[in-house]
Write an enzyme that holds these catalytic residues in place. Structure first.
Site, PDB file in Angstrom:
ATOM      1  N   ASN A   1       0.263   3.706  -1.417  1.00  0.00           N
ATOM      2  CA  ASN A   1       0.724   3.100  -2.669  1.00  0.00           C
ATOM      3  C   ASN A   1       1.776   2.055  -2.317  1.00  0.00           C
ATOM      4  O   ASN A   1       2.912   2.400  -1.985  1.00  0.00           O
ATOM      5  CB  ASN A   1       1.325   4.205  -3.569  1.00  0.00           C
ATOM      6  CG  ASN A   1       2.000   3.644  -4.801  1.00  0.00           C
ATOM      7  OD1 ASN A   1       1.789   2.476  -5.159  1.00  0.00           O
ATOM      8  ND2 ASN A   1       2.813   4.457  -5.451  1.00  0.00           N
TER       9      ASN A   1
ATOM     10  N   LYS B   1       3.196  -0.017  -4.190  1.00  0.00           N
ATOM     11  CA  LYS B   1       4.121  -0.294  -5.304  1.00  0.00           C
ATOM     12  C   LYS B   1       4.260  -1.810  -5.531  1.00  0.00           C
ATOM     13  O   LYS B   1       3.302  -2.540  -5.314  1.00  0.00           O
ATOM     14  CB  LYS B   1       5.475   0.375  -5.040  1.00  0.00           C
ATOM     15  CG  LYS B   1       5.329   1.843  -4.643  1.00  0.00           C
ATOM     16  CD  LYS B   1       6.613   2.593  -4.722  1.00  0.00           C
ATOM     17  CE  LYS B   1       6.399   3.995  -4.163  1.00  0.00           C
ATOM     18  NZ  LYS B   1       7.445   4.899  -4.494  1.00  0.00           N
TER      19      LYS B   1
ATOM     20  N   HIS C   1       1.998   7.971 -12.267  1.00  0.00           N
ATOM     21  CA  HIS C   1       3.031   8.053 -11.227  1.00  0.00           C
ATOM     22  C   HIS C   1       4.379   8.278 -11.907  1.00  0.00           C
ATOM     23  O   HIS C   1       4.623   7.751 -12.994  1.00  0.00           O
ATOM     24  CB  HIS C   1       3.034   6.751 -10.408  1.00  0.00           C
ATOM     25  CG  HIS C   1       3.855   6.856  -9.165  1.00  0.00           C
ATOM     26  ND1 HIS C   1       5.231   6.801  -9.193  1.00  0.00           N
ATOM     27  CD2 HIS C   1       3.516   7.026  -7.862  1.00  0.00           C
ATOM     28  CE1 HIS C   1       5.691   6.936  -7.957  1.00  0.00           C
ATOM     29  NE2 HIS C   1       4.664   7.074  -7.128  1.00  0.00           N
TER      30      HIS C   1
ATOM     31  N   GLU D   1       7.099   6.976 -11.440  1.00  0.00           N
ATOM     32  CA  GLU D   1       7.818   5.720 -11.735  1.00  0.00           C
ATOM     33  C   GLU D   1       7.294   5.095 -13.023  1.00  0.00           C
ATOM     34  O   GLU D   1       7.988   4.293 -13.661  1.00  0.00           O
ATOM     35  CB  GLU D   1       7.684   4.763 -10.537  1.00  0.00           C
ATOM     36  CG  GLU D   1       8.548   5.246  -9.374  1.00  0.00           C
ATOM     37  CD  GLU D   1       8.092   4.782  -8.007  1.00  0.00           C
ATOM     38  OE1 GLU D   1       7.239   3.883  -7.923  1.00  0.00           O
ATOM     39  OE2 GLU D   1       8.599   5.335  -7.017  1.00  0.00           O
TER      40      GLU D   1
ATOM     41  N   GLU E   1       3.354  15.290  -6.643  1.00  0.00           N
ATOM     42  CA  GLU E   1       4.471  14.504  -6.130  1.00  0.00           C
ATOM     43  C   GLU E   1       5.773  14.963  -6.792  1.00  0.00           C
ATOM     44  O   GLU E   1       6.083  14.525  -7.920  1.00  0.00           O
ATOM     45  CB  GLU E   1       4.272  13.023  -6.436  1.00  0.00           C
ATOM     46  CG  GLU E   1       3.041  12.419  -5.794  1.00  0.00           C
ATOM     47  CD  GLU E   1       3.230  10.926  -5.571  1.00  0.00           C
ATOM     48  OE1 GLU E   1       3.168  10.497  -4.427  1.00  0.00           O
ATOM     49  OE2 GLU E   1       3.461  10.201  -6.558  1.00  0.00           O
TER      50      GLU E   1
ATOM     51  N   GLY F   1      10.523   8.734  -2.163  1.00  0.00           N
ATOM     52  CA  GLY F   1      11.417   7.702  -1.644  1.00  0.00           C
ATOM     53  C   GLY F   1      12.792   8.201  -1.233  1.00  0.00           C
ATOM     54  O   GLY F   1      13.704   7.398  -1.046  1.00  0.00           O
TER      55      GLY F   1
ATOM     56  N   SER G   1       7.769  11.229   0.393  1.00  0.00           N
ATOM     57  CA  SER G   1       8.408  11.105   1.711  1.00  0.00           C
ATOM     58  C   SER G   1       7.530  11.560   2.876  1.00  0.00           C
ATOM     59  O   SER G   1       8.021  12.125   3.851  1.00  0.00           O
ATOM     60  CB  SER G   1       9.752  11.841   1.724  1.00  0.00           C
ATOM     61  OG  SER G   1      10.651  11.197   0.835  1.00  0.00           O
TER      62      SER G   1
HETATM   63  C1  PEP Z   1       4.872   7.473  -4.010  1.00  0.00           C
HETATM   64  O1  PEP Z   1       5.448   6.519  -4.511  1.00  0.00           O
HETATM   65  O2  PEP Z   1       3.808   7.880  -4.480  1.00  0.00           O
HETATM   66  C2  PEP Z   1       5.477   8.102  -2.850  1.00  0.00           C
HETATM   67  C3  PEP Z   1       4.997   9.243  -2.450  1.00  0.00           C
HETATM   68  O3  PEP Z   1       6.534   7.435  -2.269  1.00  0.00           O
HETATM   69  P1  PEP Z   1       7.226   7.780  -0.869  1.00  0.00           P
HETATM   70  O4  PEP Z   1       6.125   8.113   0.124  1.00  0.00           O
HETATM   71  O5  PEP Z   1       7.965   6.551  -0.492  1.00  0.00           O
HETATM   72  O6  PEP Z   1       8.106   8.955  -1.091  1.00  0.00           O
END
Ligand code: PEP
Length: 246
Positions: A8, A10, A89, A91, A159, A165, A204
């Site tokens: 992803n 973003k 997501h 976000e 998630e 992040g 992460s």
């Molecule tokens: C994500 O945005 O779906 C995600 C898992 O981000 P990160 O791997 O940076 O934690």
């Protein structure tokens, strides 16, 4: 089922940087999907033309077309070469007030357009600390999953919001418990074998921890944010699939 790794990207990248990153990922072996921003779909599609790496997007509208300024429909994504679309997501749920009902409508539109929705669910830190992780994840899953969803056409991504992040991840035992809970719910809804349900972990994931996370029972792959913007790091995650299942 092959382990699925989704990147992803973003809101990152230019035509030049996205083209270079997609070319660096085009030779990856395995079940891999790249999800760039809308404006970079075509340049990434070009780079992946003779590759087994698939294309995905990060959101869609629930209508097929119409007066929805600034939005993109699932049919448009299909037309642009996408096979997958990330939906719900955190976000978008957090930043744009997307509700489970909206995510469900978007997932229906995705399936009708021939895309595989990747429906994201996960608890906040407050919910985790209050011992509400399983209840939160169950409620999001049941209310975001549309009637059209089946094991064959839908991916779930667990998630934890606090792990995205941040460099923090749940314990492997906690990941196992949540994935088992999600699989039990899916089996109850879809009347299928858990082996046919795909539930990814996201939050992460990097090359250094991908092997142990992907080896957790019930984890069918990873949704990767930050680490998917680094070709070497992402390749490390993809190659750890073989280690995890050796
Ligand atoms: C994500 O945005 O779906 C995600 C898992 O981000 P990160 O791997 O940076 O934690």
């Amino acid at each position: 089922m092959r382990t699925l790794i989704i990147g992803n990207w973003k809101m990152h990248g230019s035509r030049a940087s996205a083209g270079a990153l997609a070319e660096a990922c085009a030779g990856l072996l395995g079940h891999v999907v790249l999800c760039p921003p809308f404006t970079l779909l075509d340049v990434v599609a070009q780079a992946l033309k003779s590759s087994s790496v698939a294309l995905g997007a990060q959101d869609c509208h629930f209508a097929a077309q119409g007066a929805f300024t600034g939005d993109i429909s699932a049919e448009m994504l299909k037309d642009a070469g996408c096979a997958y679309v990330i939906l719900g997501h955190s976000e978008r749920r957090g930043g744009w007030g997307e509700t489970d009902a909206m995510v469900g409508m978007k997932a229906t539109a995705a399936i009708e357009a021939g895309l595989i929705p990747v429906i994201c669910i996960g608890e906040t830190l407050e919910e985790k600390d209050a011992g509400k992780t399983l209840a939160r994840v169950e409620s999001q899953l049941r209310q975001s999953l549309p009637a059209a969803a089946m094991a064959e056409n839908t991916v779930i991504a667990y998630e934890p919001v606090w792990a995205i992040g941040t460099g923090r991840t749940p314990t492997l035992e906690d990941i196992k418990t949540v994935h088992q809970h999600i699989l039990d719910i899916l089996v109850g809804i879809w009347h299928c074998s858990p082996a046919h349900c795909r539930v990814l972990y996201g939050g992460s994931v990097k090359a250094a921890n991908a092997g142990e996370i992907l080896a957790v029972p019930g984890v069918g792959g990873a949704l990767v944010g930050g680490a998917s913007l680094d070709a070497g790091e992402f390749a490390g995650i993809v190659s750890s699939v073989k280690v995890a299942h050796a």
